[in-house]
Scaffold this motif. Structure first.
Motif, short mmCIF file in Angstrom:
data_model
loop_
_atom_site.label_atom_id
_atom_site.label_comp_id
_atom_site.label_asym_id
_atom_site.label_seq_id
_atom_site.Cartn_x
_atom_site.Cartn_y
_atom_site.Cartn_z
N LEU A 102 0.79 -1.23 0.00
CA LEU A 102 0.00 0.00 0.00
C LEU A 102 0.83 1.28 0.00
CD1 LEU A 102 -2.79 -1.04 2.52
CD2 LEU A 102 -2.83 -1.15 0.04
N MET A 125 -5.79 0.31 -2.55
CA MET A 125 -6.18 -0.90 -1.83
C MET A 125 -6.90 -1.87 -2.77
SD MET A 125 -8.16 -0.90 1.84
CE MET A 125 -7.10 0.36 2.51
N GLU A 160 -4.55 -3.64 -5.15
CA GLU A 160 -3.84 -4.75 -4.50
C GLU A 160 -4.75 -5.96 -4.30
OE1 GLU A 160 -0.48 -4.97 -3.57
OE2 GLU A 160 -0.42 -3.28 -4.95
N ILE A 172 0.92 6.70 1.10
CA ILE A 172 0.31 5.78 0.14
C ILE A 172 1.07 5.84 -1.19
CG2 ILE A 172 -1.78 5.31 -1.20
CD1 ILE A 172 -2.05 4.48 1.69
#
Length: 610
Positions: free
Chosen positions: A124, A191, A194, A520
């Motif tokens: 992340l 997120m 991923e 991030i």
């Protein structure tokens, strides 16, 4: 770097003449008797001889000053950098003043920073202030991501933050909190990228129509493509509700989202709805009942005895009589209210499709993005989450009872603007099923990721079950207070929340065991909403001017009095429907911008090429 001042078992002060400390920087204290305790900078302070102020406040008290003088610092001449350091683990005794302090190697703090491999977790971002450790990082943790820093995109130069998603089995559910412009939506996008990388089935409710991953980011070379890892569906066009599969309670929930229901309306639904009703059969029954009540029992019976009626009319009035005999005591106003709500949902396309494409996407391990208006998403989410959670639960229950059940994969439910789906203080269509998942979903492999700008407005039962919280910049005092109550953020970290840069986040997770400051990573895909609206306005004006100039080209030079003669052709070439006055205004605008030239002669006003 040395320990100065009064020390405790969990906090120390560190001083240096040369090193300027940074927030969240990690340090190792060379105290062998205490097994080299490690800590993190939580407050920094620098004293310069040219600005002799501030020693009466903050972390530089008399004890610190005396210690600095004893170990050789010249308070009047030196630049002194101070830091308050909070230890990761409480020491058994206070740390020795004067002990040396250094930056750690990765191997010394790897257990605090990395819980899983990049292949098995969500990559992340980068742990802040860990560039001192970069040289000792193992090769498999280097060069994994890019970071946007001060309008530049740079390669990773610190420790990557990898979220151990497998640990959600023990510590389920994620909350993503942050105000407008904090980077919350950007963090949610990363997120989801991923999650797609790991091919974990997910259901995303997208009220802003922004979770599209087709456009790759130009700033990152060789960014992975997610085109085959997700599907986007719209309510009413691609997916909808199979009305015949709804229970009476489901119908109540759906219609209450279309407009609040009175007790009388709920009674109408419970009385009129029948098991396995299709939309057509239910709506026809409600519409016929409303018409029959408007006519009245006497008129219906009189029409049945009318000899001049056709067979179809006799059948119609016989239906009215049967409905009046069965439901005649129900109030007309409530039946009309139900009829309006059913029609509203039908007009939105809710009952014209099913959820088969969503089920296929979940089985294929894809991210399924569901788009629609907020009120429609609220209605649809209660149905689709309940249906999919029911299938997963049935499979797990059958397996526990050693029975043969149809496999349905574990999945994640993701919602932006989560306070609309599970609000605090009042009911919402999907709230009950989301609360059930928050409390029991872990056992069945169903997890939540809730993103919201207003954590205070989110249901408290759900907030309490979010074991990992990603906290971006938050300004409102009530939201900051809620976050502090629900996380282990310290008072100092709470004070920093309104000033975090966009993309910086505090991650408070039971999985990591402490709060971490992370930046991030740069997303591999671009949001469709990245264009500045003012740039968009400028771009549209330029395009409009180009289109007008192209249409005018064959008519220049054009006299103002000739516009009427060419009006039809001008409108046709420019794809407009303007009158003469509007064309004059636009010609005036183009001349003021220097796109065309305006000349006044004794006979006429001419517009020519510049």
């Amino acid at each position: 770097m040395q320990i100065v001042g009064v020390t405790t078992q969990h906090e120390v002060y560190v001083a240096s003449k040369t090193h300027k400390f940074r927030m969240n920087e990690m340090l190792v204290i060379e105290d062998e008797a205490l097994y080299f305790p490690k800590g993190e900078v939580v407050e920094t302070f620098s004293y310069n001889r040219y600005i002799p102020m501030g020693f009466d406040k903050g972390i530089a008290d008399d004890q610190v000053l005396k210690t600095l003088e004893h170990i050789g610092y010249d308070i009047g001449a030196d630049d002194i950098n101070l830091a308050k350091v909070r230890l990761f683990e409480e020491a058994v005794q206070p740390i020795q003043t004067g002990a040396n302090v250094r930056h750690p190697e990765f191997s010394e703090i790897s257990s605090l920073l990395v819980k899983t491999s990049p292949e098995d977790g969500l990559l992340l971002g980068e742990v802040k202030s860990t560039d001192f450790i970069e040289s000792t990082l193992p090769d498999h943790l280097k060069g994994l991501l890019h970071i946007q820093d001060h309008d530049q995109v740079r390669k990773q130069n610190g420790v990557p933050f990898i979220f151990d998603i497998r640990a959600m089995q023990q510590y389920p559910h994620i909350g993503v909190f942050g105000g407008s412009g904090s980077g919350k939506s950007f963090g949610l996008r990363v997120m989801l990228e991923e999650i797609m990388k790991l091919q974990i089935p997910s259901l995303v409710f997208d009220p802003h129509f922004e979770m599209n991953f087709a456009t790759q980011a130009k700033e990152v070379a060789n960014a992975p493509s997610y085109r085959d890892r997700y599907i986007v569906v719209q309510i009413g066009q691609d997916v909808g509700v199979d009305f015949s599969a709804l229970s009476t309670r489901d119908v109540e929930r759906l219609l209450s989202a279309a407009g609040s229901l009175t007790e009388s309306m709920i009674n109408v639904i419970q009385t009129v709805h029948k098991r396995k009703d299709s939309y057509q059969s239910f709506s026809d029954r409600v519409a016929n009942l409303a018409e029959a009540l408007e006519l009245g029992k006497q008129k219906v019976e009189a029409m049945l005895h009318d000899a001049g009626m056709t067979r179809d009319e006799i059948n119609r009035f016989a239906t009215f009589k049967r409905l009046l005999d069965q439901y005649g005591s129900l109030p007309l106003a409530s039946i009309k209210g139900i009829q309006w709500r059913v029609n509203r949902l039908y007009q939105a396309g809710l009952f014209q499709q099913n959820i088969r494409v969503i089920e296929q996407g979940i089985h294929a391990g894809k991210l399924v993005v569901i788009q629609g208006a907020v009120w429609l998403l609220q209605v649809f989410s209660s149905y689709v989450i309940g249906a999919l959670y029911g299938k997963r639960r049935s499979f797990r229950d059958a397996k526990l009872q050693q029975k043969q059940g149809e496999f349905f994969p574990p999945f994640i439910v993701v919602t932006d603007e989560a306070h609309n789906f599970a609000p605090k203080g009042y009911d919402a269509p999907a709230k009950s099923v989301l609360k059930e998942i928050a409390q029991e979903g872990r056992k069945y492999g169903v997890f939540l990721i809730f993103a919201t700008q207003r954590p205070t407005l989110l249901d408290e039962t759900i907030t309490a079950q979010l074991n990992s919280k990603f906290v971006f910049r938050t300004v409102r005092g009530t939201d900051i207070q809620t976050i502090k109550e629900e996380t282990d953020l310290t008072h100092d970290e709470g004070k920093r929340l309104p000033y975090l840069r966009s993309g910086d986040v505090f991650i408070s997770s039971a999985i990591m065991g402490r709060t971490m400051a992370v930046r991030i990573r740069f997303a591999h895909s671009a949001s469709p909403h990245t264009l500045n609206p003012f740039d968009e306005l400028k771009k549209m004006k330029e395009q409009d001017s180009e289109q007008l100039l192209k249409a005018l080209d064959s008519y220049l030079p054009l006299a103002e009095m000739s516009i009427m003669n060419h009006l039809t052709n001008l409108n046709q070439d420019a794809e407009k429907n303007w009158d003469v006055q509007t064309w004059k205004q636009e010609l005036e605008r183009l001349s003021s911008e220097g796109v065309i030239k305006k000349e006044k002669t004794p006979f006429a006003t001419l517009y020519t090429r510049p």
